[in-house]
Design a protein around this motif. Structure first.
Motif, PDB file in Angstrom:
ATOM      1  N   PRO A 113     -30.898 -20.980  10.077  1.00 38.26           N
ATOM      2  CA  PRO A 113     -30.642 -20.786   8.732  1.00 38.26           C
ATOM      3  C   PRO A 113     -29.298 -20.555   8.401  1.00 38.26           C
ATOM      4  O   PRO A 113     -28.789 -19.939   9.511  1.00 38.26           O
ATOM      5  CB  PRO A 113     -31.768 -19.383   8.366  1.00 38.26           C
ATOM      6  CG  PRO A 113     -32.618 -19.467   9.644  1.00 38.26           C
ATOM      7  CD  PRO A 113     -32.007 -20.273  10.633  1.00 38.26           C
ATOM      8  N   GLY A 114     -28.948 -20.515   7.290  1.00 36.69           N
ATOM      9  CA  GLY A 114     -27.427 -20.394   6.969  1.00 36.69           C
ATOM     10  C   GLY A 114     -27.302 -18.546   6.860  1.00 36.69           C
ATOM     11  O   GLY A 114     -28.282 -17.974   6.764  1.00 36.69           O
ATOM     12  N   GLY A 115     -25.993 -18.247   7.277  1.00 35.30           N
ATOM     13  CA  GLY A 115     -25.543 -16.753   7.395  1.00 35.30           C
ATOM     14  C   GLY A 115     -25.981 -16.158   8.640  1.00 35.30           C
ATOM     15  O   GLY A 115     -25.851 -15.044   8.769  1.00 35.30           O
ATOM     16  N   VAL A 116     -26.689 -17.007   9.454  1.00 33.33           N
ATOM     17  CA  VAL A 116     -27.090 -16.201  11.040  1.00 33.33           C
ATOM     18  C   VAL A 116     -25.730 -16.410  11.850  1.00 33.33           C
ATOM     19  O   VAL A 116     -25.605 -15.475  12.679  1.00 33.33           O
ATOM     20  CB  VAL A 116     -28.255 -17.214  11.513  1.00 33.33           C
ATOM     21  CG1 VAL A 116     -28.764 -16.710  12.981  1.00 33.33           C
ATOM     22  CG2 VAL A 116     -29.586 -16.914  10.470  1.00 33.33           C
ATOM     23  N   LEU A 117     -25.348 -17.431  11.919  1.00 33.11           N
ATOM     24  CA  LEU A 117     -24.072 -17.477  12.849  1.00 33.11           C
ATOM     25  C   LEU A 117     -22.601 -17.157  12.235  1.00 33.11           C
ATOM     26  O   LEU A 117     -22.627 -17.487  10.946  1.00 33.11           O
ATOM     27  CB  LEU A 117     -24.018 -18.895  13.388  1.00 33.11           C
ATOM     28  CG  LEU A 117     -24.880 -19.420  14.164  1.00 33.11           C
ATOM     29  CD1 LEU A 117     -25.060 -21.031  14.545  1.00 33.11           C
ATOM     30  CD2 LEU A 117     -25.339 -18.613  15.434  1.00 33.11           C
ATOM     31  N   ASN A 118     -21.765 -16.416  12.929  1.00 31.31           N
ATOM     32  CA  ASN A 118     -20.571 -16.091  12.489  1.00 31.31           C
ATOM     33  C   ASN A 118     -19.671 -17.172  12.942  1.00 31.31           C
ATOM     34  O   ASN A 118     -19.339 -17.296  13.903  1.00 31.31           O
ATOM     35  CB  ASN A 118     -20.243 -14.723  12.827  1.00 31.31           C
ATOM     36  CG  ASN A 118     -18.738 -14.372  12.640  1.00 31.31           C
ATOM     37  OD1 ASN A 118     -18.346 -15.074  11.756  1.00 31.31           O
ATOM     38  ND2 ASN A 118     -18.481 -13.102  13.012  1.00 31.31           N
ATOM     39  N   GLU A 119     -19.046 -17.995  11.969  1.00 31.32           N
ATOM     40  CA  GLU A 119     -18.389 -19.008  12.158  1.00 31.32           C
ATOM     41  C   GLU A 119     -16.997 -18.668  13.009  1.00 31.32           C
ATOM     42  O   GLU A 119     -16.463 -19.599  13.506  1.00 31.32           O
ATOM     43  CB  GLU A 119     -18.212 -19.988  10.942  1.00 31.32           C
ATOM     44  CG  GLU A 119     -19.433 -20.608  10.577  1.00 31.32           C
ATOM     45  CD  GLU A 119     -19.497 -21.874   9.604  1.00 31.32           C
ATOM     46  OE1 GLU A 119     -18.195 -22.137   9.442  1.00 31.32           O
ATOM     47  OE2 GLU A 119     -20.026 -22.052   8.597  1.00 31.32           O
ATOM     48  N   GLU A 120     -16.713 -17.565  12.433  1.00 33.47           N
ATOM     49  CA  GLU A 120     -15.290 -17.014  13.287  1.00 33.47           C
ATOM     50  C   GLU A 120     -15.322 -16.720  14.838  1.00 33.47           C
ATOM     51  O   GLU A 120     -14.224 -16.867  15.404  1.00 33.47           O
ATOM     52  CB  GLU A 120     -14.867 -15.556  12.723  1.00 33.47           C
ATOM     53  CG  GLU A 120     -14.621 -15.800  11.130  1.00 33.47           C
ATOM     54  CD  GLU A 120     -14.265 -14.390  10.615  1.00 33.47           C
ATOM     55  OE1 GLU A 120     -14.195 -13.384  11.572  1.00 33.47           O
ATOM     56  OE2 GLU A 120     -14.037 -14.321   9.438  1.00 33.47           O
ATOM     57  N   ASP A 121     -16.666 -16.942  15.464  1.00 33.99           N
ATOM     58  CA  ASP A 121     -16.836 -16.716  16.594  1.00 33.99           C
ATOM     59  C   ASP A 121     -16.500 -18.173  17.435  1.00 33.99           C
ATOM     60  O   ASP A 121     -16.627 -18.178  18.592  1.00 33.99           O
ATOM     61  CB  ASP A 121     -18.374 -16.138  17.190  1.00 33.99           C
ATOM     62  CG  ASP A 121     -18.463 -14.872  16.695  1.00 33.99           C
ATOM     63  OD1 ASP A 121     -17.535 -14.138  16.533  1.00 33.99           O
ATOM     64  OD2 ASP A 121     -19.725 -14.433  16.350  1.00 33.99           O
ATOM     65  N   TYR A 122     -16.414 -19.077  16.775  1.00 36.57           N
ATOM     66  CA  TYR A 122     -16.119 -20.471  17.176  1.00 36.57           C
ATOM     67  C   TYR A 122     -14.962 -21.209  16.988  1.00 36.57           C
ATOM     68  O   TYR A 122     -14.392 -20.720  15.881  1.00 36.57           O
ATOM     69  CB  TYR A 122     -17.485 -21.273  16.743  1.00 36.57           C
ATOM     70  CG  TYR A 122     -18.853 -20.919  17.250  1.00 36.57           C
ATOM     71  CD1 TYR A 122     -19.442 -21.154  18.433  1.00 36.57           C
ATOM     72  CD2 TYR A 122     -19.740 -20.002  16.230  1.00 36.57           C
ATOM     73  CE1 TYR A 122     -20.671 -20.613  18.682  1.00 36.57           C
ATOM     74  CE2 TYR A 122     -20.667 -19.537  16.799  1.00 36.57           C
ATOM     75  CZ  TYR A 122     -21.331 -19.549  17.599  1.00 36.57           C
ATOM     76  OH  TYR A 122     -22.473 -19.030  18.047  1.00 36.57           O
ATOM     77  N   ALA A 123     -14.675 -22.146  17.733  1.00 33.82           N
ATOM     78  CA  ALA A 123     -13.629 -22.846  17.514  1.00 33.82           C
ATOM     79  C   ALA A 123     -13.567 -23.699  16.082  1.00 33.82           C
ATOM     80  O   ALA A 123     -14.661 -24.173  16.037  1.00 33.82           O
ATOM     81  CB  ALA A 123     -13.243 -23.756  18.678  1.00 33.82           C
ATOM     82  N   SER A 124     -12.431 -23.925  15.434  1.00 32.13           N
ATOM     83  CA  SER A 124     -12.403 -24.830  14.263  1.00 32.13           C
ATOM     84  C   SER A 124     -12.661 -26.092  14.688  1.00 32.13           C
ATOM     85  O   SER A 124     -12.433 -26.605  15.780  1.00 32.13           O
ATOM     86  CB  SER A 124     -10.992 -24.751  13.556  1.00 32.13           C
ATOM     87  OG  SER A 124      -9.918 -25.084  14.210  1.00 32.13           O
ATOM     88  N   LYS A 125     -13.108 -27.044  13.768  1.00 32.66           N
ATOM     89  CA  LYS A 125     -13.438 -28.237  13.821  1.00 32.66           C
ATOM     90  C   LYS A 125     -12.263 -29.092  13.992  1.00 32.66           C
ATOM     91  O   LYS A 125     -12.333 -30.495  13.748  1.00 32.66           O
ATOM     92  CB  LYS A 125     -14.354 -28.830  12.801  1.00 32.66           C
ATOM     93  CG  LYS A 125     -15.566 -28.187  12.659  1.00 32.66           C
ATOM     94  CD  LYS A 125     -16.274 -28.584  11.498  1.00 32.66           C
ATOM     95  CE  LYS A 125     -17.683 -27.782  11.336  1.00 32.66           C
ATOM     96  NZ  LYS A 125     -18.845 -28.175  10.344  1.00 32.66           N
ATOM     97  N   GLN A 126     -10.993 -28.685  13.966  1.00 29.51           N
ATOM     98  CA  GLN A 126      -9.678 -29.531  13.604  1.00 29.51           C
ATOM     99  C   GLN A 126      -9.683 -30.561  14.767  1.00 29.51           C
ATOM    100  O   GLN A 126      -9.687 -30.943  15.657  1.00 29.51           O
ATOM    101  CB  GLN A 126      -8.301 -28.656  13.978  1.00 29.51           C
ATOM    102  CG  GLN A 126      -8.326 -27.651  12.808  1.00 29.51           C
ATOM    103  CD  GLN A 126      -7.321 -26.800  12.879  1.00 29.51           C
ATOM    104  OE1 GLN A 126      -6.191 -27.115  13.620  1.00 29.51           O
ATOM    105  NE2 GLN A 126      -7.294 -25.687  12.375  1.00 29.51           N
TER     106      GLN A 126
END
Length: 126
Positions: A113-126
């Motif tokens: 579900p959306g909002g469960v994971l904190n995207e700042e904890d992962y590397a960007s998709k660059q």
């Protein structure tokens, strides 16, 4: 190579335990002593399972959840049958990723579900 496996297994264990709460948060299953219970089946080596169990038990104590880590070497079909019944684990850990298609067809996968994971904890998709 062994030194590189330990941090990876530790990181995956923490991620697995964190994400497991999402799948089990609505469950009202109770252990015999009235605590919440989380059952983990693993296909990893005995040494890896021992390490995962230590992390899982610590997490369980901190969160008031009884965690049971089981060394499971059953076949994929046995897992599918167990997962579709009340006898399956809350988490299956350590199976090859090429089983995902089979698990999808069996209806065992769901989108996080959306909002469960904190995207700042992962590397960007660059």
């Amino acid at each position: 190579m062994i030194k590189r496996k330990k941090p990876i297994v530790s990181l995956l264990t923490v991620a697995m335990m964190s994400l497991s709460l999402v799948g089990c948060s609505s469950s009202s299953e109770k252990a015999e002593n009235g605590e919440n219970q989380l059952t983990v089946w693993s296909h990893l080596s005995v040494q890896e399972i021992e390490k995962i169990d230590k992390v899982a038990q610590k997490w369980g104590e901190e969160n008031g959840v009884k965690v049971k880590v089981i060394n499971d070497k059953g076949e994929t079909q046995a897992y599918i049958q167990a997962a579709n019944s009340s006898k399956g684990p809350d988490i299956m850990f350590g199976m090859a990723h090429d089983n995902l298609g089979t698990f999808e067809k069996a209806g065992l996968l769901a989108q996080v579900p959306g909002g469960v994971l904190n995207e700042e904890d992962y590397a960007s998709k660059q």
